[in-house]
Design a protein around this motif. Sequence first.
Motif, short mmCIF file in Angstrom:
data_model
loop_
_atom_site.label_atom_id
_atom_site.label_comp_id
_atom_site.label_asym_id
_atom_site.label_seq_id
_atom_site.Cartn_x
_atom_site.Cartn_y
_atom_site.Cartn_z
N GLU A 34 32.65 48.61 58.73
CA GLU A 34 33.62 48.32 60.03
C GLU A 34 34.80 47.67 59.66
OE1 GLU A 34 31.01 46.74 62.97
OE2 GLU A 34 29.83 48.26 63.12
N ARG A 35 34.90 46.71 58.98
CA ARG A 35 36.11 45.96 58.82
C ARG A 35 36.89 46.76 57.74
NH1 ARG A 35 38.73 44.62 53.87
NH2 ARG A 35 40.35 42.98 54.39
N THR A 36 36.41 47.44 56.70
CA THR A 36 37.18 48.04 55.85
C THR A 36 37.79 49.36 56.46
OG1 THR A 36 35.68 47.21 54.01
CG2 THR A 36 37.02 49.08 53.56
N VAL A 37 36.88 50.26 56.98
CA VAL A 37 37.53 51.27 57.78
C VAL A 37 38.72 51.10 58.80
CG1 VAL A 37 37.20 53.14 59.56
CG2 VAL A 37 35.28 52.72 57.76
N LYS A 38 38.53 49.78 59.31
CA LYS A 38 39.58 49.26 60.35
C LYS A 38 40.82 48.96 59.38
CE LYS A 38 41.13 46.10 63.75
NZ LYS A 38 40.53 44.65 64.44
N SER A 39 40.78 48.31 58.24
CA SER A 39 41.88 48.02 57.24
C SER A 39 42.49 49.18 56.87
CB SER A 39 41.58 47.12 56.32
OG SER A 39 40.64 47.89 55.20
N PHE A 40 41.63 50.21 56.58
CA PHE A 40 42.14 51.47 55.92
C PHE A 40 43.27 52.25 56.82
CE2 PHE A 40 40.24 50.68 52.26
CZ PHE A 40 40.52 51.96 51.15
N SER A 41 42.88 52.03 58.30
CA SER A 41 43.31 52.88 59.23
C SER A 41 44.62 52.39 59.57
CB SER A 41 42.59 53.13 60.53
OG SER A 41 42.93 51.60 61.10
N THR A 42 45.14 50.89 59.10
CA THR A 42 46.35 50.31 59.35
C THR A 42 47.02 50.39 58.04
OG1 THR A 42 45.51 48.26 59.32
CG2 THR A 42 45.59 49.54 61.57
N ALA A 43 46.74 50.99 56.86
CA ALA A 43 47.12 50.59 55.51
C ALA A 43 48.50 51.24 55.39
CB ALA A 43 46.06 50.95 54.54
N GLN A 44 49.03 50.89 54.08
CA GLN A 44 50.50 51.31 53.96
C GLN A 44 50.08 52.88 53.32
OE1 GLN A 44 50.21 49.22 49.53
NE2 GLN A 44 52.50 49.42 50.47
N THR A 45 51.39 53.61 53.38
CA THR A 45 51.38 54.99 52.97
C THR A 45 50.93 55.10 51.47
OG1 THR A 45 53.55 55.46 52.77
CG2 THR A 45 52.59 55.79 54.90
N GLN A 46 50.76 56.26 50.89
CA GLN A 46 50.50 56.51 49.34
C GLN A 46 51.88 56.53 48.85
OE1 GLN A 46 48.39 60.20 49.47
NE2 GLN A 46 46.52 59.50 50.16
N ALA A 47 52.89 57.12 49.30
CA ALA A 47 54.45 56.66 48.87
C ALA A 47 54.70 55.25 48.77
CB ALA A 47 55.39 57.38 49.59
N GLU A 48 54.54 54.63 49.76
CA GLU A 48 54.90 53.11 49.71
C GLU A 48 54.21 52.40 48.65
OE1 GLU A 48 55.54 52.44 54.50
OE2 GLU A 48 53.60 52.11 53.71
N ALA A 49 52.80 52.68 48.40
CA ALA A 49 51.91 52.27 47.29
C ALA A 49 52.76 52.54 46.17
CB ALA A 49 50.47 52.39 47.43
N ALA A 50 53.08 53.88 45.75
CA ALA A 50 53.43 54.33 44.55
C ALA A 50 55.13 53.82 44.19
CB ALA A 50 53.52 55.67 44.65
N ALA A 51 55.91 53.36 45.27
CA ALA A 51 57.22 53.18 44.92
C ALA A 51 57.18 52.15 43.94
CB ALA A 51 57.68 52.77 46.27
N PRO A 52 56.47 50.84 43.90
CA PRO A 52 56.64 50.05 42.74
C PRO A 52 56.52 50.36 41.51
CG PRO A 52 55.53 49.02 44.61
CD PRO A 52 55.46 50.44 44.77
N ILE A 53 55.66 51.64 41.24
CA ILE A 53 55.61 52.29 39.93
C ILE A 53 56.79 52.92 39.61
CG2 ILE A 53 54.36 54.03 38.87
CD1 ILE A 53 51.97 53.88 40.38
N THR A 54 57.50 53.53 40.41
CA THR A 54 58.82 53.86 39.97
C THR A 54 59.81 52.80 39.72
OG1 THR A 54 58.76 55.84 41.65
CG2 THR A 54 60.84 55.47 41.03
N GLU A 55 59.85 51.80 40.58
CA GLU A 55 60.87 50.49 40.41
C GLU A 55 60.51 50.03 38.89
OE1 GLU A 55 61.77 46.41 42.05
OE2 GLU A 55 60.52 47.73 43.21
#
Length: 284
Positions: A221-242
């Motif tokens: 229950e806690r994890t499903v809730k955290s995933f629903s408000t998580a950052q987008t895939q593009a936001e998570a990938a941006a530091p890779i490009t940096e």
Amino acid sequence: MSTPAAPKTVLITGTSSGIGLAAAVLAAQAGWQVVATMRDTAKAGPLRRAAAEAGVEDLVQVKRLDVVDPASIDTCLEELLAEHGRLDAVVNNAGAGQVGTIEQGTVEDVRATMEVNFFGVVQVTRAVLPHLRASRGRLITVTSVGGVVGQPFNEAYCAAKFAVEGFMESLAPVAATAGVAVTLVEPGAVASEFVNSIGVDLPAMLTAAGPYAPALQTYVERTVKSFSTAQTQAEAAAPITEALTTERPAFRVQTSDWARDFVATKLTDLDGSAVQAMTSAWVG
């Protein structure tokens, strides 16, 4: 008139979805020739569509690479070098989630998780290092905040990510002497469908959890809730490009303020009490 320089080439593993797909598109938008790899190229449709929508389809080339199959790694590298002549960066992104606790699973489950998430990284890294030495390139590995903070019902997954962190932390100063920069990228929760991302039947797991069922229910229950408000895939990938483009990439990068705060809890927790208090609350 001088001939324009050919784009640098980056190989990214695990690009059929998620952070890997987003990283492939962002790297191409930054001007890189992307060799986007995946275990099953029949699943390349979403990546191809995303690349086309971003106008970078000419810079995204799909190839098969299975990180647990050394022959497929060698074949992919041979083709890449024949076609592009050099390899300037590698992003170790392929991985798989695993939820459970050891009494309810098997040692074979743990071995399988380690094979994909740790030994897959080791095999790819070993194969690409000679080429990255030649180009004085960059080795970027996507781990997780779960590679720093152990989390309930993620024993095997966190063990694998801890191993990757230790492996890369040890390798980094050695690789640097040969001109290769090593970076770890640590995402927290990334917006996705939690059940699909871990590939299990959660109702069945809860039914089979026995004495751990209440704790697992609270964790889910806690994890499903955290995933629903998580950052987008593009936001998570941006530091890779940096990390690909910045002059002096950091060794360890978190992908959000939440991830930085979460990891900081561990790095300042000398006796382990803060982490135990935090994660104990996740299971009731």
